[in-house]
Write an enzyme that holds these catalytic residues in place. Structure first.
Site, mmCIF file in Angstrom:
data_model
loop_
_atom_site.group_PDB
_atom_site.id
_atom_site.type_symbol
_atom_site.label_atom_id
_atom_site.label_comp_id
_atom_site.label_asym_id
_atom_site.label_seq_id
_atom_site.Cartn_x
_atom_site.Cartn_y
_atom_site.Cartn_z
ATOM 1 N N ASP A 166 0.733 -1.213 -0.019
ATOM 2 C CA ASP A 166 -0.153 -0.227 -0.088
ATOM 3 C C ASP A 166 0.714 1.161 -0.169
ATOM 4 O OD1 ASP A 166 -2.979 0.921 0.954
ATOM 5 O OD2 ASP A 166 -1.426 2.036 1.810
ATOM 6 N N ASN A 174 -2.652 13.129 -3.121
ATOM 7 C CA ASN A 174 -3.574 13.311 -3.702
ATOM 8 C C ASN A 174 -4.148 14.788 -3.354
ATOM 9 O OD1 ASN A 174 -4.142 11.596 -5.639
ATOM 10 N ND2 ASN A 174 -5.227 9.955 -4.135
ATOM 11 N N ASP A 183 -2.468 9.717 -9.775
ATOM 12 C CA ASP A 183 -2.592 8.767 -10.985
ATOM 13 C C ASP A 183 -1.196 8.318 -11.593
ATOM 14 O OD1 ASP A 183 -5.261 8.371 -10.606
ATOM 15 O OD2 ASP A 183 -5.772 9.370 -12.297
ATOM 16 N N GLU A 209 -4.991 2.322 -3.867
ATOM 17 C CA GLU A 209 -3.518 2.285 -3.514
ATOM 18 C C GLU A 209 -3.133 1.020 -3.086
ATOM 19 O OE1 GLU A 209 -4.650 4.768 -0.161
ATOM 20 O OE2 GLU A 209 -5.459 4.469 -2.051
#
Length: 300
Positions: A166, A174, A183, A209
């Site tokens: 992760d 983000n 992304d 993720e």
């Protein structure tokens, strides 16, 4: 007769290839689409067999199908890839025996180019099993593959190891840089991982993720070395200027009495153990136990 002319008009209007053969497997008629395929007039086709009109490899396939139809005296449907005019085409062909003059038995055939349909189906299949952003397998594919691995383990005792990672602090990435940059981070890390794992391994994006790698025929220690290389290489990547991006990993090997749910829960808890231990770590374990204080203990 008027009826015969009408029938021929209908047959000629079809995009399907329609043809008729006599009991000696020579052509006795066809439609315009069949003429166009061979670039010949019907008069040049009638009286000839497949070996006089097609290359030998193709003619052998057609002849074998014809014999099957006559032997079984029934409708036969085949899907066959053929190379025709330097083009690879998937034809679906239906052939059935028919009686003509003096009760002789010949063959009626209808062939359809289904290449486009096949390509659409393959595209839809790919969309069903692949993550759109990273172009690797998705959760649906993972569910099927992990079951296959357990089937192989039960049948042939084929070991495998599973790792889950992760991205650390991904929400902050983000929030700070926007989802487009987020992304980009996911894609670039995915490409880095793909360059490290082997062709026999399976790589999945199972959530936002969260990613899983199945190491086929691999012990825990062997897979751990690969997992550590992934973690270290990712930490050295410079995807965002002045921003260190790291991953936390858990890794475990399938053991007796495991199933898809138990191994997933174990590797997930191992990954979160790495998160709790200041992140950017790989935690490996064969099994876990719950102590009286409900703190997860790991056999590392």
């Amino acid at each position: 007769s008027q009826t015969k002319k009408l029938l021929q008009t209908v047959i000629n209007s079809s995009d399907d290839l329609i043809f008729y053969k006599d009991n000696k497997l020579k052509f006795i008629g066809c439609n315009k689409s069949f003429e166009n395929l061979l670039d010949k007039k019907e008069s040049e086709i009638i009286g000839k067999n497949d070996f006089e009109l097609f290359e030998e490899d193709l003619a052998k396939i057609f002849r074998r199908e014809d014999f099957d139809v006559l032997d079984e005296n029934n409708l036969i449907t085949t899907n066959e890839w053929i190379i025709f005019g330097h083009k690879r085409i998937l034809f679906q062909t239906k052939k059935i025996p028919f009686k003509y003059k003096d009760k002789k038995i010949g063959i009626v055939g209808i062939a359809r180019d289904i290449t486009g349909l096949y390509e659409i189906q393959e595209k839809l299949k790919k969309q069903a099993y692949y993550d759109e952003l990273t172009k690797i397998f998705n959760r649906k594919a993972y569910n099927e593959r992990i079951q296959e691995k357990f089937d192989l383990l039960d049948r042939y005792e084929t070991d495998f190891t599973i790792a889950m990672y992760d991205l650390d602090n991904f929400k902050n990435i983000n929030d700070t840089y926007g989802h487009d940059i987020g992304d980009k981070v996911l894609v670039e890390i995915t490409n880095e991982v793909k360059s490290i794992i082997r062709k026999t391994d399976f790589f999945f994006r199972i959530g936002g993720e969260e990613f899983v790698i199945i190491f086929a025929k691999t012990s825990l220690d062997e897979a751990y070395d690969i997992a550590e290389k992934i973690r270290i290489d990712v930490s050295k990547m410079q995807i965002i200027e002045n921003e260190e991006i790291t991953i936390s990993m858990g890794i475990t090997q399938a053991i007796a009495n495991d199933n898809p749910q138990s191994i997933y829960e174990r590797v997930d808890k191992l990954m979160y153990q790495s998160k709790r231990n200041n992140k950017n770590q790989t935690t490996k374990g064969w099994f876990l136990t719950i102590s009286s204080s409900n703190i997860d203990k790991y056999d590392i």
